[in-house]
Design an enzyme around this catalytic site. Sequence first.
Site, PDB file in Angstrom:
ATOM      1  N   ARG A  53     -34.685  36.735 -20.522  1.00 52.58           N
ATOM      2  CA  ARG A  53     -35.454  36.639 -19.288  1.00 52.58           C
ATOM      3  C   ARG A  53     -34.620  36.902 -18.039  1.00 52.58           C
ATOM      4  NH1 ARG A  53     -37.873  33.893 -22.853  1.00 52.58           N
ATOM      5  NH2 ARG A  53     -35.750  33.352 -23.365  1.00 52.58           N
ATOM      6  N   THR A  54     -33.479  36.247 -17.948  1.00 53.44           N
ATOM      7  CA  THR A  54     -32.717  36.336 -16.704  1.00 53.44           C
ATOM      8  C   THR A  54     -32.268  37.780 -16.466  1.00 53.44           C
ATOM      9  OG1 THR A  54     -31.997  34.066 -17.020  1.00 53.44           O
ATOM     10  CG2 THR A  54     -30.756  35.384 -15.433  1.00 53.44           C
ATOM     11  N   LYS A  82     -10.712  44.100 -25.465  1.00 51.43           N
ATOM     12  CA  LYS A  82      -9.310  44.551 -25.425  1.00 51.43           C
ATOM     13  C   LYS A  82      -8.432  43.544 -24.702  1.00 51.43           C
ATOM     14  CE  LYS A  82     -10.814  49.356 -25.051  1.00 51.43           C
ATOM     15  NZ  LYS A  82     -10.857  50.478 -24.104  1.00 51.43           N
ATOM     16  N   ARG A 103     -23.250  36.102 -15.784  1.00 48.01           N
ATOM     17  CA  ARG A 103     -23.466  34.961 -16.688  1.00 48.01           C
ATOM     18  C   ARG A 103     -22.237  34.848 -17.578  1.00 48.01           C
ATOM     19  NH1 ARG A 103     -28.703  33.533 -20.223  1.00 48.01           N
ATOM     20  NH2 ARG A 103     -29.318  32.834 -18.159  1.00 48.01           N
ATOM     21  N   HIS A 131     -27.360  27.123 -12.690  1.00 47.63           N
ATOM     22  CA  HIS A 131     -28.189  28.330 -12.896  1.00 47.63           C
ATOM     23  C   HIS A 131     -29.176  28.376 -11.718  1.00 47.63           C
ATOM     24  CE1 HIS A 131     -30.307  31.511 -14.742  1.00 47.63           C
ATOM     25  NE2 HIS A 131     -30.605  30.994 -15.917  1.00 47.63           N
TER      26      HIS A 131
HETATM   27  C1  NCD Z   1     -31.749  28.970 -19.824  1.00 38.43           C
HETATM   28  C2  NCD Z   1     -30.247  29.190 -19.716  1.00 38.43           C
HETATM   29  O1  NCD Z   1     -29.743  30.273 -20.045  1.00 38.43           O
HETATM   30  O2  NCD Z   1     -29.598  28.262 -19.256  1.00 38.43           O
HETATM   31  N1  NCD Z   1     -32.435  30.167 -20.094  1.00 38.43           N
HETATM   32  C3  NCD Z   1     -32.873  30.902 -19.035  1.00 38.43           C
HETATM   33  O3  NCD Z   1     -32.104  31.416 -18.255  1.00 38.43           O
HETATM   34  N2  NCD Z   1     -34.200  30.977 -18.861  1.00 38.43           N
HETATM   35  C4  NCD Z   1     -32.132  27.871 -20.720  1.00 38.43           C
HETATM   36  C5  NCD Z   1     -31.640  27.859 -22.137  1.00 38.43           C
HETATM   37  O4  NCD Z   1     -30.926  28.750 -22.592  1.00 38.43           O
HETATM   38  O5  NCD Z   1     -32.010  26.914 -22.841  1.00 38.43           O
END
Ligand code: NCD
Length: 305
Positions: A53-54, A82, A103, A131
Amino acid sequence: MRHDHLITSKQLSRADIETVLDHAAEIDADRSAVADKYSDRLLGLLFFEPSTRTKLSFETAMKRLGGDVIDMGSVDSSSVTKGESLADTIRVIEGYADALVLRHPKQGAATMASEFVDVPLVNAGDGAGHHPTQTMLDLYTIRENAGLDDLTIGIMGDLKYGRTVHSLAYALTKFDAQQHFISPDSLALPREVVYDLHQEGASIREHDGLEEVLPSLDVLYVTRIQRERFPDENEYQKVAGEYQIGPDSLSSASDDLTIMHPLPRVDEIAPEVDDTEYAAYFEQAHNGVPVRMALLDLLLGDSDD
Ligand code: NCD
């Protein structure tokens, strides 16, 4: 909102948050005003951890603004294998892109990376840390469904490792929400987060069961147990499958309850809940696009809103 980087929701004031949510609502109602605004801009995606999703909603958001993305791809296909350091990777990609989305599995990685770059850097999740863009779409969804004033929210599941929980809890302190945290003892909120929330004057309570608080809730925010963050698989097995909700566990809920989940879910919410009036988690995921469009517009734009 003029911030070079978006690392944690702690850095945002209530006015900053409202600016983003209001702008997202404008974009949601009519995308045409921003549809070609960033046709010469590139967003760099650096995802060192899995994401559906993100990543896709950032990509969709940038393309809906007329721009494009460059994507580091999976860690396995990048120079990270590497032995390249995060600092080097980020400094190189900074030269290719107008903003970066990162991320990373390590808590604090986004803060560290932001010290090496001049273009805006957005934290899309740093280990069990924060997040903040998920929080923005969570707040947007709460505002649409329950309103942010006089909110009573239950946040349930993995409160220890769940970064979406930490970011949301900090942001809700700006709205005087009553926050109920529901988890097994071993997955309770980190003590430093509890301390910070108290420092902010937040109204918080911790519980080990949902029953006692459910009738008072406007919103129930359910989270996945973050299996990948457990140092010991046995510890995960001890709590796996706890805190599941299904139609039966909701009998004492208010008719107006809104159930949210950042997704992905494993087994925390039974599929039968999806068709009830409570479920807002797919709508929540869809809100990721207008909210991230609004954020990118504010980070990339020349306006001083
Ligand atoms: C979340 C995350 O990556 O922290 N997912 C997201 O970005 N919607 C929640 C999760 O992974 O449980």
